[in-house]
Design a protein around this motif. Structure first.
Motif, PDB file in Angstrom:
ATOM      1  N   VAL A 187     -13.347  11.629   1.758  1.00 21.18           N
ATOM      2  CA  VAL A 187     -13.765  10.506   2.073  1.00 21.18           C
ATOM      3  C   VAL A 187     -13.438   9.034   1.208  1.00 21.18           C
ATOM      4  N   GLY A 188     -12.857   8.162   1.968  1.00 23.28           N
ATOM      5  CA  GLY A 188     -12.362   7.003   1.052  1.00 23.28           C
ATOM      6  C   GLY A 188     -12.837   5.875   2.187  1.00 23.28           C
ATOM      7  N   GLN A 189     -13.000   4.512   1.407  1.00 25.51           N
ATOM      8  CA  GLN A 189     -13.103   3.277   2.280  1.00 25.51           C
ATOM      9  C   GLN A 189     -11.844   2.378   2.517  1.00 25.51           C
ATOM     10  N   ILE A 190     -11.553   2.100   3.375  1.00 26.18           N
ATOM     11  CA  ILE A 190     -10.746   1.033   3.711  1.00 26.18           C
ATOM     12  C   ILE A 190     -11.069  -0.312   3.227  1.00 26.18           C
ATOM     13  N   VAL A 191     -10.333  -0.891   2.131  1.00 21.03           N
ATOM     14  CA  VAL A 191     -10.715  -1.996   1.529  1.00 21.03           C
ATOM     15  C   VAL A 191     -10.194  -3.158   2.391  1.00 21.03           C
ATOM     16  N   SER A 192      -8.743  -2.845   2.602  1.00 16.32           N
ATOM     17  CA  SER A 192      -8.170  -4.122   3.410  1.00 16.32           C
ATOM     18  C   SER A 192      -7.005  -3.284   4.250  1.00 16.32           C
ATOM     19  N   ILE A 193      -6.505  -4.327   4.995  1.00 16.40           N
ATOM     20  CA  ILE A 193      -4.994  -3.966   5.493  1.00 16.40           C
ATOM     21  C   ILE A 193      -4.049  -4.994   5.004  1.00 16.40           C
ATOM     22  N   GLU A 194      -3.030  -4.742   4.426  1.00 14.58           N
ATOM     23  CA  GLU A 194      -2.205  -5.508   3.909  1.00 14.58           C
ATOM     24  C   GLU A 194      -0.511  -5.455   4.417  1.00 14.58           C
ATOM     25  N   GLU A 195       0.297  -6.410   3.999  1.00 11.83           N
ATOM     26  CA  GLU A 195       1.715  -6.216   4.402  1.00 11.83           C
ATOM     27  C   GLU A 195       2.246  -6.152   3.258  1.00 11.83           C
ATOM     28  N   GLN A 196       3.310  -5.349   3.008  1.00 11.36           N
ATOM     29  CA  GLN A 196       3.936  -5.182   1.635  1.00 11.36           C
ATOM     30  C   GLN A 196       5.714  -4.838   2.375  1.00 11.36           C
ATOM     31  N   GLU A 197       6.505  -5.745   1.404  1.00 10.96           N
ATOM     32  CA  GLU A 197       7.994  -5.468   1.619  1.00 10.96           C
ATOM     33  C   GLU A 197       8.256  -4.353   0.826  1.00 10.96           C
ATOM     34  N   ILE A 198       8.853  -3.156   1.441  1.00 17.43           N
ATOM     35  CA  ILE A 198       9.034  -1.989   0.528  1.00 17.43           C
ATOM     36  C   ILE A 198      10.498  -1.419   1.025  1.00 17.43           C
ATOM     37  N   ALA A 199      11.665  -1.654   0.092  1.00 16.48           N
ATOM     38  CA  ALA A 199      12.792  -1.417   0.231  1.00 16.48           C
ATOM     39  C   ALA A 199      13.479  -2.557   1.509  1.00 16.48           C
ATOM     40  N   GLY A 200      13.184  -3.557   1.400  1.00 15.61           N
ATOM     41  CA  GLY A 200      13.529  -4.399   2.429  1.00 15.61           C
ATOM     42  C   GLY A 200      12.777  -4.258   3.880  1.00 15.61           C
ATOM     43  N   LEU A 201      11.972  -3.528   3.960  1.00 17.30           N
ATOM     44  CA  LEU A 201      11.197  -3.470   5.154  1.00 17.30           C
ATOM     45  C   LEU A 201       9.801  -3.998   5.157  1.00 17.30           C
ATOM     46  N   LYS A 202       9.411  -4.639   6.131  1.00 21.37           N
ATOM     47  CA  LYS A 202       7.830  -4.864   6.054  1.00 21.37           C
ATOM     48  C   LYS A 202       7.061  -3.949   6.659  1.00 21.37           C
ATOM     49  N   LEU A 203       6.100  -3.396   5.850  1.00 25.65           N
ATOM     50  CA  LEU A 203       5.172  -2.293   6.205  1.00 25.65           C
ATOM     51  C   LEU A 203       3.676  -2.867   6.088  1.00 25.65           C
ATOM     52  N   GLU A 204       2.989  -2.181   7.265  1.00 26.80           N
ATOM     53  CA  GLU A 204       1.440  -2.736   7.166  1.00 26.80           C
ATOM     54  C   GLU A 204       0.825  -1.399   6.588  1.00 26.80           C
ATOM     55  N   LEU A 205      -0.057  -1.676   5.583  1.00 25.35           N
ATOM     56  CA  LEU A 205      -0.776  -0.750   4.973  1.00 25.35           C
ATOM     57  C   LEU A 205      -2.160  -0.780   4.916  1.00 25.35           C
ATOM     58  N   PHE A 206      -2.762   0.601   5.174  1.00 25.93           N
ATOM     59  CA  PHE A 206      -4.400   0.576   4.948  1.00 25.93           C
ATOM     60  C   PHE A 206      -4.280   0.913   3.258  1.00 25.93           C
ATOM     61  N   VAL A 207      -5.419  -0.098   2.586  1.00 24.65           N
ATOM     62  CA  VAL A 207      -5.690   0.078   1.134  1.00 24.65           C
ATOM     63  C   VAL A 207      -6.978   0.699   1.377  1.00 24.65           C
ATOM     64  N   ILE A 208      -6.993   2.050   0.912  1.00 28.82           N
ATOM     65  CA  ILE A 208      -8.010   3.101   0.919  1.00 28.82           C
ATOM     66  C   ILE A 208      -8.682   3.118  -0.638  1.00 28.82           C
ATOM     67  N   SER A 209      -9.674   2.964  -0.780  1.00 27.23           N
ATOM     68  CA  SER A 209     -10.486   3.040  -2.083  1.00 27.23           C
ATOM     69  C   SER A 209     -11.261   4.431  -2.101  1.00 27.23           C
ATOM     70  N   PHE A 210     -10.913   5.103  -3.096  1.00 27.25           N
ATOM     71  CA  PHE A 210     -11.823   6.719  -3.390  1.00 27.25           C
ATOM     72  C   PHE A 210     -12.426   6.160  -4.516  1.00 27.25           C
TER      73      PHE A 210
END
Length: 169
Positions: free
Chosen positions: A22-45
């Motif tokens: 079990v973790g909690q989603i802290v935020s949803i953020e966009e990051q550029e990884i290897a030239g691709l824009k990715l939308e990520l769930f940031v989950i805190s344990f």
């Protein structure tokens, strides 16, 4: 697909990530990884002092899910009340199966591991590896029970212990 996933999980939601519990989603953020824009769930344990970033479009593939329903928690408790089913296979094979169940993120499978590895005081000692698997499964189970019921982990632990204790009696 990614649109439906995003609607399913929002910041502050508790989720279950199979390999970590079990973790909690802290935020949803966009990051550029290897030239691709990715939308990520940031989950805190919180308990493990760990933060995980999961691409929103991969959440389903990795088996990330919402918390179990109270009904599913009741089924897990019923599983705990059942009789331990220990196969007559070598420990290494059984240990592997227990490990897979724990990492499946499936609450009922985790409850089965707790049930099968639980020892009451008058039973034989557990080996170190048995104890490790039991404690990992127990922790996953109690964290989810706590998150679903809104109680703290010590209350959830008490709840699980009562069920296991009643079984042994």
């Amino acid at each position: 697909m990614s649109k439906t996933r995003k609607a399913e999980f929002r910041p502050n939601d508790y989720v279950v990530y199979p390999a970590h519990g079990v973790g909690q989603i802290v935020s949803i953020e966009e990051q550029e990884i290897a030239g691709l824009k990715l939308e990520l769930f940031v989950i805190s344990f919180e308990k493990d002092k760990m933060t995980l970033r999961v691409p929103t479009n991969k959440a389903a593939t990795v088996g990330m899910r919402s918390l179990s329903s109270p009904d599913m928690v009741d089924k897990a408790m019923a599983t705990l009340r059942g009789k331990a089913r220990v196969k007559r296979a070598m420990w290494s094979r059984r240990a592997q199966e227990y490990e897979q169940k724990i990492n499946s993120g499936d609450l009922l499978a985790i409850a089965e591991v707790v049930r099968d590895l639980h020892r009451s005081d008058d039973q034989r000692e557990q080996s170190y590896s048995e104890r490790q698997l039991y404690e990992a499964a127990l922790e996953r189970l109690t964290r989810e029970v706590a998150a679903v019921s809104g109680n703290d982990e010590s209350r959830a632990q008490q709840q699980v212990n009562e069920v296991l204790g009643a079984r042994a009696a």
